[in-house]
Scaffold this active site. Structure first.
Site, PDB file in Angstrom:
ATOM      1  N   LYS A   1     -29.784 104.437  35.376  1.00 49.31           N
ATOM      2  CA  LYS A   1     -29.123 104.612  34.080  1.00 49.31           C
ATOM      3  C   LYS A   1     -28.938 106.073  33.736  1.00 49.31           C
ATOM      4  CE  LYS A   1     -30.519 100.355  31.738  1.00 49.31           C
ATOM      5  NZ  LYS A   1     -31.245  99.802  30.591  1.00 49.31           N
TER       6      LYS A   1
ATOM      7  N   LYS B   1     -25.214  93.368  41.321  1.00 48.67           N
ATOM      8  CA  LYS B   1     -25.566  92.305  40.366  1.00 48.67           C
ATOM      9  C   LYS B   1     -24.541  92.286  39.233  1.00 48.67           C
ATOM     10  CE  LYS B   1     -28.414  94.830  37.127  1.00 48.67           C
ATOM     11  NZ  LYS B   1     -29.572  95.036  36.332  1.00 48.67           N
TER      12      LYS B   1
ATOM     13  N   LYS C   1     -23.692  94.210  32.453  1.00 43.43           N
ATOM     14  CA  LYS C   1     -22.867  94.655  31.328  1.00 43.43           C
ATOM     15  C   LYS C   1     -22.150  95.958  31.632  1.00 43.43           C
ATOM     16  CE  LYS C   1     -26.870  93.880  28.907  1.00 43.43           C
ATOM     17  NZ  LYS C   1     -27.713  93.017  28.094  1.00 43.43           N
TER      18      LYS C   1
HETATM   19  P1  TYM Z   1     -31.472  92.600  29.897  1.00 44.76           P
HETATM   20  O1  TYM Z   1     -31.117  92.504  28.441  1.00 44.76           O
HETATM   21  O2  TYM Z   1     -30.759  93.567  30.742  1.00 44.76           O
HETATM   22  O3  TYM Z   1     -31.262  91.190  30.585  1.00 44.76           O
HETATM   23  C1  TYM Z   1     -31.795  89.987  30.039  1.00 44.76           C
HETATM   24  C2  TYM Z   1     -32.272  89.084  31.162  1.00 44.76           C
HETATM   25  O4  TYM Z   1     -31.198  88.751  32.041  1.00 44.76           O
HETATM   26  C3  TYM Z   1     -31.597  88.978  33.385  1.00 44.76           C
HETATM   27  N1  TYM Z   1     -30.416  89.350  34.180  1.00 44.76           N
HETATM   28  C4  TYM Z   1     -30.019  88.730  35.293  1.00 44.76           C
HETATM   29  N2  TYM Z   1     -30.545  87.700  35.986  1.00 44.76           N
HETATM   30  C5  TYM Z   1     -29.874  87.299  37.096  1.00 44.76           C
HETATM   31  N3  TYM Z   1     -28.732  87.883  37.547  1.00 44.76           N
HETATM   32  C6  TYM Z   1     -28.181  88.924  36.882  1.00 44.76           C
HETATM   33  N4  TYM Z   1     -27.066  89.484  37.319  1.00 44.76           N
HETATM   34  C7  TYM Z   1     -28.835  89.390  35.706  1.00 44.76           C
HETATM   35  N5  TYM Z   1     -28.565  90.394  34.831  1.00 44.76           N
HETATM   36  C8  TYM Z   1     -29.538  90.342  33.897  1.00 44.76           C
HETATM   37  C9  TYM Z   1     -32.598  90.114  33.283  1.00 44.76           C
HETATM   38  O5  TYM Z   1     -33.420  90.178  34.424  1.00 44.76           O
HETATM   39  C10 TYM Z   1     -33.344  89.764  32.038  1.00 44.76           C
HETATM   40  O6  TYM Z   1     -34.364  88.828  32.297  1.00 44.76           O
HETATM   41  N6  TYM Z   1     -35.711  95.201  30.019  1.00 44.76           N
HETATM   42  C11 TYM Z   1     -35.181  93.887  29.740  1.00 44.76           C
HETATM   43  C12 TYM Z   1     -35.419  93.413  28.321  1.00 44.76           C
HETATM   44  C13 TYM Z   1     -36.856  93.389  27.886  1.00 44.76           C
HETATM   45  C14 TYM Z   1     -37.842  92.453  28.324  1.00 44.76           C
HETATM   46  C15 TYM Z   1     -38.998  92.795  27.585  1.00 44.76           C
HETATM   47  C16 TYM Z   1     -37.848  91.427  29.245  1.00 44.76           C
HETATM   48  C17 TYM Z   1     -37.430  94.194  26.979  1.00 44.76           C
HETATM   49  N7  TYM Z   1     -38.748  93.832  26.782  1.00 44.76           N
HETATM   50  C18 TYM Z   1     -40.194  92.080  27.779  1.00 44.76           C
HETATM   51  C19 TYM Z   1     -39.032  90.716  29.419  1.00 44.76           C
HETATM   52  C20 TYM Z   1     -40.190  91.053  28.695  1.00 44.76           C
HETATM   53  C21 TYM Z   1     -33.669  93.957  29.945  1.00 44.76           C
HETATM   54  O7  TYM Z   1     -33.086  95.005  29.898  1.00 44.76           O
HETATM   55  O8  TYM Z   1     -33.055  92.781  30.040  1.00 44.76           O
END
Ligand code: TYM
Length: 334
Positions: free
Chosen positions: A114, A197, A200
């Site tokens: 990032k 992957k 967004k």
């Molecule tokens: P975020 O908001 O980017 O994504 C949310 C969830 O979607 C999953 N994900 C995917 N799974 C499969 N294929 C994909 N292409 C794909 N893109 C996204 C992510 O793995 C995620 O589970 N850091 C985390 C948010 C967070 C969090 C937490 C998660 C903050 N605190 C505590 C678990 C526990 C994030 O950026 O997710």
């Protein structure tokens, strides 16, 4: 009570979640409400680690919560809340940041990716310590399992390390959380670039299917998904990454095994396969889209649900913080 606890979070950084978020995370969240003590969070504090517009954040936080409810989260059966409404997250973030090594944080690959995008000097300190806040989210609730996609594995490893380190230094305090990652859906890839992957921040919107996309946009994107010249519907990660990704999506949404699907379509080309897949995705997303719009029609009711979730979350988080303060030699909160 007494059942295992799950915690997970999702960022409100876009106007819609995408198919990767849905299959990799949200669908498991919905399932796990039935068998676990489940807590889910819209992580707005994580969303402000990159430049953002406050009005857009306010809107997206509500859209995120509405989509989660529309996708099946039931605030009667889980706690659903907005991270910043429970200030204990920021508080524990500080304490954990003080036992995190600079080098340790510097090894996080998502930060590297990032920060490289905007130029490393432009990256905020908040973006750098992002995984520490994530650890705070999880540890506050003593979560046993964290349902996420593959891209979060390294962050979860840090959460485990910090829990163990704190317990070792200050006495047994935190549950050490385990990742809950389903291999078949852990990495849904971009429809235009099956090596990456679905994300967004992808360069082309054609590669991403949004949960709130119009049905015709969904059909068109699947129809144009990158495949290969062979025209046989079969899984092969190396030679046929595009078709393999589509097969995984098909399998996850239909409940059919990948072998059954490839046997059914065989070598008849990709046209019918893609058309049926488009209908499967539309069949799943269209009702969610309609419910989301309905929920957003009454923002006061939605805010009340979230406030109630925040209160319930704080009861647990406040209990953990009282113990943490005591263990760390800090007086009780005033
Ligand atoms: P975020 O908001 O980017 O994504 C949310 C969830 O979607 C999953 N994900 C995917 N799974 C499969 N294929 C994909 N292409 C794909 N893109 C996204 C992510 O793995 C995620 O589970 N850091 C985390 C948010 C967070 C969090 C937490 C998660 C903050 N605190 C505590 C678990 C526990 C994030 O950026 O997710």
């Amino acid at each position: 009570m007494g059942s295992r606890r799950v915690f997970s979070g999702i960022q409100p950084t876009a106007d819609s979640f995408h198919l990767g978020n849905y299959l990799g995370a949200v669908r498991q969240w919905v399932d796990l409400q039935e068998t676990r003590d489940a807590i889910y969070c819209v992580v707005d504090l994580h969303a402000i680690t990159v430049p953002y517009d406050p009005a857009a954040l306010r809107r997206r936080t509500r859209v995120a919560a509405a989509q989660l409810i529309a996708a099946g989260l039931d605030p009667e059966r889980c706690i659903l809340f907005v991270q910043s409404q429970a200030p204990e997250h920021a508080e524990l973030n500080w304490v954990l940041g003080c036992i995190t090594g600079f080098g340790e944080a510097n090894r996080m690959t998502q930060f590297k990716d990032k920060s490289a995008r905007g130029g490393a000097d432009q990256a905020s300190v908040g973006l750098f310590t992002y995984p520490v806040l994530q650890a705070a989210d999880i540890l506050l609730y003593q979560a046993d399992e964290v349902p996420v996609g593959e891209d979060q594995r390294q962050h979860l490893e840090l959460s485990r390390t910090l829990a163990q380190r704190f317990n070792h230094r200050f006495g047994e305090t935190f549950t050490v959380p385990a990742p809950y990652i389903l291999p078949t859906v852990a990495k849904i890839t971009d429809l235009q670039d099956p090596a990456s992957k679905m994300s967004k921040s992808s360069s082309s919107p054609q590669g991403i299917i949004d949960l709130l996309d119009e049905p015709d946009a969904i059909r068109r994107k699947i129809n144009r998904a990158v495949t290969d010249a062979e025209s046989v519907v079969r899984a092969d990660e190396v030679a046929k990454p595009g078709v393999t990704n589509l097969l995984r999506i098909y399998s996850a949404l239909s409940g059919q095994k990948i072998e059954e699907i490839s046997a059914a379509y065989g070598d008849s080309g990709y046209g019918k396969f893609k058309k049926d897949l488009g209908e499967l995705v539309v069949g799943t997303f269209a009702p969610i889209r309609e419910r989301t719009a309905k929920i957003l029609g009454d923002p006061a009711a939605l805010d009340a649900v979230l406030l109630d979730g925040g209160r319930r979350a704080r009861e647990i988080a406040g209990g953990t913080m009282a113990v943490v303060r005591d263990r760390c030699g800090l007086p009780p909160a005033a």
